[in-house]
Write a protein that holds these residues in place. Structure first.
Motif, PDB file in Angstrom:
ATOM      1  N   GLU A   1       0.841  -1.207   0.000  1.00  0.00           N
ATOM      2  CA  GLU A   1       0.000   0.000   0.000  1.00  0.00           C
ATOM      3  C   GLU A   1       0.876   1.257   0.000  1.00  0.00           C
ATOM      4  O   GLU A   1       0.493   2.291  -0.546  1.00  0.00           O
ATOM      5  CB  GLU A   1      -0.924  -0.020   1.232  1.00  0.00           C
ATOM      6  N   THR A   2       2.066   1.148   0.601  1.00  0.00           N
ATOM      7  CA  THR A   2       2.956   2.326   0.660  1.00  0.00           C
ATOM      8  C   THR A   2       3.375   2.764  -0.751  1.00  0.00           C
ATOM      9  O   THR A   2       3.839   3.873  -0.942  1.00  0.00           O
ATOM     10  CB  THR A   2       4.227   2.022   1.489  1.00  0.00           C
ATOM     11  N   LEU A   3       3.226   1.869  -1.724  1.00  0.00           N
ATOM     12  CA  LEU A   3       3.582   2.212  -3.116  1.00  0.00           C
ATOM     13  C   LEU A   3       2.339   2.478  -3.966  1.00  0.00           C
ATOM     14  O   LEU A   3       2.413   2.531  -5.186  1.00  0.00           O
ATOM     15  CB  LEU A   3       4.399   1.075  -3.742  1.00  0.00           C
ATOM     16  N   GLY A   4       1.195   2.591  -3.306  1.00  0.00           N
ATOM     17  CA  GLY A   4      -0.032   2.926  -4.033  1.00  0.00           C
ATOM     18  C   GLY A   4      -0.825   1.727  -4.528  1.00  0.00           C
ATOM     19  O   GLY A   4      -1.803   1.895  -5.261  1.00  0.00           O
ATOM     20  N   PHE A   5      -0.410   0.503  -4.159  1.00  0.00           N
ATOM     21  CA  PHE A   5      -1.180  -0.678  -4.577  1.00  0.00           C
ATOM     22  C   PHE A   5      -2.498  -0.719  -3.788  1.00  0.00           C
ATOM     23  O   PHE A   5      -2.509  -0.493  -2.574  1.00  0.00           O
ATOM     24  CB  PHE A   5      -0.416  -1.970  -4.273  1.00  0.00           C
ATOM     25  N   ALA A   6      -3.597  -1.060  -4.487  1.00  0.00           N
ATOM     26  CA  ALA A   6      -4.856  -1.329  -3.786  1.00  0.00           C
ATOM     27  C   ALA A   6      -4.724  -2.682  -3.084  1.00  0.00           C
ATOM     28  O   ALA A   6      -3.804  -3.452  -3.386  1.00  0.00           O
ATOM     29  CB  ALA A   6      -6.002  -1.367  -4.788  1.00  0.00           C
ATOM     30  N   TYR A   7      -5.658  -3.024  -2.184  1.00  0.00           N
ATOM     31  CA  TYR A   7      -5.564  -4.285  -1.435  1.00  0.00           C
ATOM     32  C   TYR A   7      -5.667  -5.505  -2.357  1.00  0.00           C
ATOM     33  O   TYR A   7      -5.397  -6.629  -1.943  1.00  0.00           O
ATOM     34  CB  TYR A   7      -6.653  -4.363  -0.369  1.00  0.00           C
ATOM     35  N   SER A   8      -6.112  -5.262  -3.581  1.00  0.00           N
ATOM     36  CA  SER A   8      -6.165  -6.326  -4.576  1.00  0.00           C
ATOM     37  C   SER A   8      -5.721  -5.695  -5.896  1.00  0.00           C
ATOM     38  O   SER A   8      -6.342  -4.729  -6.346  1.00  0.00           O
ATOM     39  CB  SER A   8      -7.613  -6.829  -4.642  1.00  0.00           C
ATOM     40  N   SER A   9      -4.625  -6.191  -6.477  1.00  0.00           N
ATOM     41  CA  SER A   9      -4.079  -5.568  -7.685  1.00  0.00           C
ATOM     42  C   SER A   9      -3.552  -6.631  -8.639  1.00  0.00           C
ATOM     43  O   SER A   9      -2.990  -7.638  -8.200  1.00  0.00           O
ATOM     44  CB  SER A   9      -2.917  -4.629  -7.339  1.00  0.00           C
ATOM     45  N   TYR A  10      -3.722  -6.368  -9.916  1.00  0.00           N
ATOM     46  CA  TYR A  10      -3.253  -7.288 -10.959  1.00  0.00           C
ATOM     47  C   TYR A  10      -2.285  -6.513 -11.851  1.00  0.00           C
ATOM     48  O   TYR A  10      -2.675  -5.497 -12.440  1.00  0.00           O
ATOM     49  CB  TYR A  10      -4.442  -7.802 -11.781  1.00  0.00           C
ATOM     50  N   THR A  11      -1.052  -6.985 -11.926  1.00  0.00           N
ATOM     51  CA  THR A  11      -0.016  -6.252 -12.660  1.00  0.00           C
ATOM     52  C   THR A  11       0.333  -7.002 -13.943  1.00  0.00           C
ATOM     53  O   THR A  11       0.786  -8.147 -13.893  1.00  0.00           O
ATOM     54  CB  THR A  11       1.229  -6.075 -11.771  1.00  0.00           C
ATOM     55  N   MET A  12       0.118  -6.324 -15.070  1.00  0.00           N
ATOM     56  CA  MET A  12       0.354  -6.968 -16.378  1.00  0.00           C
ATOM     57  C   MET A  12       1.824  -6.938 -16.731  1.00  0.00           C
ATOM     58  O   MET A  12       2.510  -5.953 -16.471  1.00  0.00           O
ATOM     59  CB  MET A  12      -0.365  -6.178 -17.467  1.00  0.00           C
ATOM     60  N   ASP A  13       2.246  -8.003 -17.381  1.00  0.00           N
ATOM     61  CA  ASP A  13       3.607  -8.029 -17.925  1.00  0.00           C
ATOM     62  C   ASP A  13       3.752  -9.262 -18.806  1.00  0.00           C
ATOM     63  O   ASP A  13       3.363 -10.354 -18.407  1.00  0.00           O
ATOM     64  CB  ASP A  13       4.639  -8.077 -16.793  1.00  0.00           C
ATOM     65  N   PRO A  14       4.320  -9.077 -20.012  1.00  0.00           N
ATOM     66  CA  PRO A  14       4.440 -10.235 -20.920  1.00  0.00           C
ATOM     67  C   PRO A  14       5.406 -11.297 -20.394  1.00  0.00           C
ATOM     68  O   PRO A  14       5.250 -12.475 -20.720  1.00  0.00           O
ATOM     69  CB  PRO A  14       4.954  -9.625 -22.225  1.00  0.00           C
TER      70      PRO A  14
ATOM     71  N   LYS B   1      12.958 -13.934  -2.486  1.00  0.00           N
ATOM     72  CA  LYS B   1      13.197 -12.513  -2.162  1.00  0.00           C
ATOM     73  C   LYS B   1      13.664 -11.769  -3.406  1.00  0.00           C
ATOM     74  O   LYS B   1      13.250 -10.637  -3.660  1.00  0.00           O
ATOM     75  CB  LYS B   1      14.291 -12.401  -1.085  1.00  0.00           C
ATOM     76  N   ALA B   2      14.557 -12.420  -4.184  1.00  0.00           N
ATOM     77  CA  ALA B   2      15.086 -11.782  -5.396  1.00  0.00           C
ATOM     78  C   ALA B   2      13.964 -11.576  -6.423  1.00  0.00           C
ATOM     79  O   ALA B   2      13.881 -10.534  -7.074  1.00  0.00           O
ATOM     80  CB  ALA B   2      16.202 -12.640  -5.980  1.00  0.00           C
ATOM     81  N   ARG B   3      13.062 -12.545  -6.544  1.00  0.00           N
ATOM     82  CA  ARG B   3      11.945 -12.428  -7.496  1.00  0.00           C
ATOM     83  C   ARG B   3      11.049 -11.247  -7.104  1.00  0.00           C
ATOM     84  O   ARG B   3      10.634 -10.449  -7.936  1.00  0.00           O
ATOM     85  CB  ARG B   3      11.135 -13.727  -7.489  1.00  0.00           C
ATOM     86  N   LEU B   4      10.791 -11.169  -5.808  1.00  0.00           N
ATOM     87  CA  LEU B   4       9.947 -10.084  -5.291  1.00  0.00           C
ATOM     88  C   LEU B   4      10.637  -8.730  -5.491  1.00  0.00           C
ATOM     89  O   LEU B   4       9.998  -7.740  -5.881  1.00  0.00           O
ATOM     90  CB  LEU B   4       9.733 -10.350  -3.798  1.00  0.00           C
ATOM     91  N   ALA B   5      11.960  -8.687  -5.246  1.00  0.00           N
ATOM     92  CA  ALA B   5      12.709  -7.429  -5.373  1.00  0.00           C
ATOM     93  C   ALA B   5      12.803  -6.998  -6.836  1.00  0.00           C
ATOM     94  O   ALA B   5      12.829  -5.805  -7.130  1.00  0.00           O
ATOM     95  CB  ALA B   5      14.100  -7.575  -4.772  1.00  0.00           C
ATOM     96  N   ALA B   6      12.816  -7.960  -7.758  1.00  0.00           N
ATOM     97  CA  ALA B   6      12.843  -7.598  -9.178  1.00  0.00           C
ATOM     98  C   ALA B   6      11.500  -6.962  -9.564  1.00  0.00           C
ATOM     99  O   ALA B   6      11.433  -6.104 -10.434  1.00  0.00           O
ATOM    100  CB  ALA B   6      13.105  -8.837 -10.022  1.00  0.00           C
ATOM    101  N   PHE B   7      10.450  -7.375  -8.865  1.00  0.00           N
ATOM    102  CA  PHE B   7       9.117  -6.811  -9.119  1.00  0.00           C
ATOM    103  C   PHE B   7       9.006  -5.432  -8.450  1.00  0.00           C
ATOM    104  O   PHE B   7       8.634  -4.441  -9.074  1.00  0.00           O
ATOM    105  CB  PHE B   7       8.071  -7.800  -8.593  1.00  0.00           C
ATOM    106  N   VAL B   8       9.357  -5.390  -7.158  1.00  0.00           N
ATOM    107  CA  VAL B   8       9.281  -4.154  -6.383  1.00  0.00           C
ATOM    108  C   VAL B   8      10.543  -4.088  -5.500  1.00  0.00           C
ATOM    109  O   VAL B   8      10.602  -4.777  -4.472  1.00  0.00           O
ATOM    110  CB  VAL B   8       7.999  -4.168  -5.507  1.00  0.00           C
ATOM    111  N   PRO B   9      11.541  -3.298  -5.868  1.00  0.00           N
ATOM    112  CA  PRO B   9      12.802  -3.289  -5.103  1.00  0.00           C
ATOM    113  C   PRO B   9      12.598  -3.003  -3.603  1.00  0.00           C
ATOM    114  O   PRO B   9      13.274  -3.578  -2.757  1.00  0.00           O
ATOM    115  CB  PRO B   9      13.618  -2.175  -5.764  1.00  0.00           C
ATOM    116  N   GLU B  10      11.597  -2.143  -3.286  1.00  0.00           N
ATOM    117  CA  GLU B  10      11.353  -1.787  -1.868  1.00  0.00           C
ATOM    118  C   GLU B  10      10.951  -2.999  -1.040  1.00  0.00           C
ATOM    119  O   GLU B  10      11.011  -2.975   0.187  1.00  0.00           O
ATOM    120  CB  GLU B  10      10.227  -0.740  -1.779  1.00  0.00           C
TER     121      GLU B  10
END
Ligand SMILES: Cc1cc2nc3c(=O)[nH]c(=O)nc-3n(C[C@H](O)[C@H](O)[C@H](O)COP(=O)(O)OP(=O)(O)OC[C@H]3O[C@@H](n4cnc5c(N)ncnc54)[C@H](O)[C@@H]3O)c2cc1C
Length: 403
Positions: free
Chosen positions: A200-213, A252-261
């Motif tokens: 949420e600190t990055l503006g994500f809603a409590y439910s979010s779908y992020t597109m990426d090929p 952790k690395a997969r998550l950090a590649a998505f959102v470094p924070e």
């Protein structure tokens, strides 16, 4: 030994669909005997999103009120782009005239099962047997007989008037009736990483779908121990090894590649799931009925599988309640027609479309989809139409018109 008290409904499986079936049956005054092979609700991270109709169905028992005490209200959900950020935000208040609950409620599946189980166990009409696995089913003109195995290896048999198979995707009940489970399995498995990092600190809603090929993501907040934790669902490549996928450092690395924070948070669980899209060829074979994952399985994008199973349970309990009062059992054929039709037309179609949208690789098509989403979110009537479908209201309205 056969325990004979045939004037009851037998339920195989005490997951969300089986427990909901038992709960709705006792609301109709129908006696139930439920077999669950585990010792209690499975706590692995699975479903956590409840859509408006599900909250309406669970209202009478008080489960909805308890979900509000323990869960998180997600009034808005988002489509995002992994590179561009927010694409569109949908506000479920657009459904305020359509439902008493114009939002998603998020709370872990095992907590919901526990809430239902306590109510079922307290009813004089119900009995729950834990550590008891259904292994065989035979039916005759008047009833059904199930063979079970207790955790200590002892065998028993039980009689009932009807049997509900709520024993999940690998349903023994479905297989015992030679009911085909048609569809396919996706080549990739889904990885669920649970973290304490607050998106949420990055503006994500409590439910979010992020597109990426290459690597889309679905993120949603669940209550955890009360402070809130986030689940992130990612696709994996078929060649990736399970031991790598379940490794905490790699997660952790997969998550950090998505959102470094996200490195500020702690990874607390990792789970890997095979994902299927299948629907049983029939939900009724004589005195044997199917609900939940025993009847249909789908990918989790959109949070529909468990909800759909509860809607099956609600519809089936209503039919069995009428039959208990003397109605013709042809009602059960209607149950099959209604629920199977909408499983194909809404559950399968919507979840497959959700996955394709997230992974769209053609830049032009992706840009077009995103433009459509922005336009829909900005137009109240269009947003309402879209949310009626994705909040599972349209499917139920359609089911009610099937005779
Ligand atoms: C990662 C992930 C995320 C998900 N997210 C969502 C979401 O947000 N929203 C949503 O709606 N759905 C979601 N789902 C789907 C949801 O978890 C399932 O649809 C739901 O668990 C199905 O419930 P069920 O009761 O039909 O089956 P199950 O949950 O599989 O329960 C079956 C029960 O039957 C018992 N059992 C099995 N065989 C026997 C036997 N022979 N005898 C006795 N007992 C038996 C099992 O122990 C189990 O308790 C998600 C799934 C996954 C994997």
């Amino acid at each position: 030994m056969v325990e004979s008290d045939a004037v009851r409904v037998l339920v195989a499986g005490g997951g969300p669909a089986g427990m909901a079936t038992a709960l709705f049956l006792i609301e109709h005054g129908v006696p139930v005997l439920l077999f669950e092979r585990g010792e209690g609700p499975h706590a692995d991270p699975r479903a956590a999103t409840y859509h408006p109709p599900t909250l309406e169905m669970l209202e009478r028992s008080g489960v909805t009120a308890e979900l509000h005490e323990r869960g998180i209200i997600a009034r808005r959900w988002q489509y995002r782009d992994r590179r561009e950020g927010l694409v569109a935000e949908f506000d479920l208040q657009s459904l305020a005239d359509d439902t008493r609950y114009p939002y998603r409620l998020q709370c872990e599946q095992h907590k919901l099962v526990g809430m239902m189980e306590r109510r079922v166990a307290a009813s004089p009409l119900a009995r729950i047997l834990h550590g008891v696995e259904v292994i065989a089913v035979t039916q005759h003109a008047e009833g059904v007989e199930v063979g079970v195995q207790h955790a200590n290896g002892r065998s028993d048999q039980f009689d009932g008037r009807w049997l509900v198979g709520a024993d999940g995707g690998r349903s023994v009940v479905r297989k015992s009736q030679n009911i085909d489970f048609r569809g396919f399995t996706w080549p990739e498995r889904f990885l669920v990483i649970t973290t304490t990092f607050d998106f949420e600190t990055l503006g994500f809603a409590y439910s979010s779908y992020t597109m990426d090929p290459q690597e889309w993501a679905a993120t949603f907040k669940v209550p955890g121990d009360g402070r809130g934790i986030w689940r992130c669902v990612f696709p994996t490549r078929p060649e990736e090894q399970e031991s790598d996928l379940l490794d905490f450092e790699q997660a952790k690395a997969r998550l950090a590649a998505f959102v470094p924070e996200s490195r500020q948070g702690q990874v607390i669980h990792i789970n890997l799931y095979a994902v299927h899209q299948r629907v049983a060829e029939t939900y009724r074979r004589g005195r044997v009925l199917l609900v939940g994952d025993a009847a249909h399985v789908n990918n989790p994008l959109g949070g529909m599988g468990l909800n759909f199973g509860i809607h099956d349970a609600y519809s089936l309990a209503d039919c069995l309640g009428c039959i208990w009062q003397g109605a013709n059992d042809a009602l059960l054929d209607r149950y099959d027609r209604q629920r199977r039709d909408v499983a194909e037309r809404y559950l399968q179609a919507q979840t497959i479309s959700n996955k394709k949208t997230l992974e769209e690789s053609d830049p032009q098509r992706r840009a077009m989809q995103q433009a459509e989403m922005r336009a829909m979110a900005a137009d109240a009537a269009e947003a309402r139409r879209y949310l009626l479908r994705t909040s599972m209201i349209e499917g139920l309205r359609t089911a009610a018109t099937i005779t």
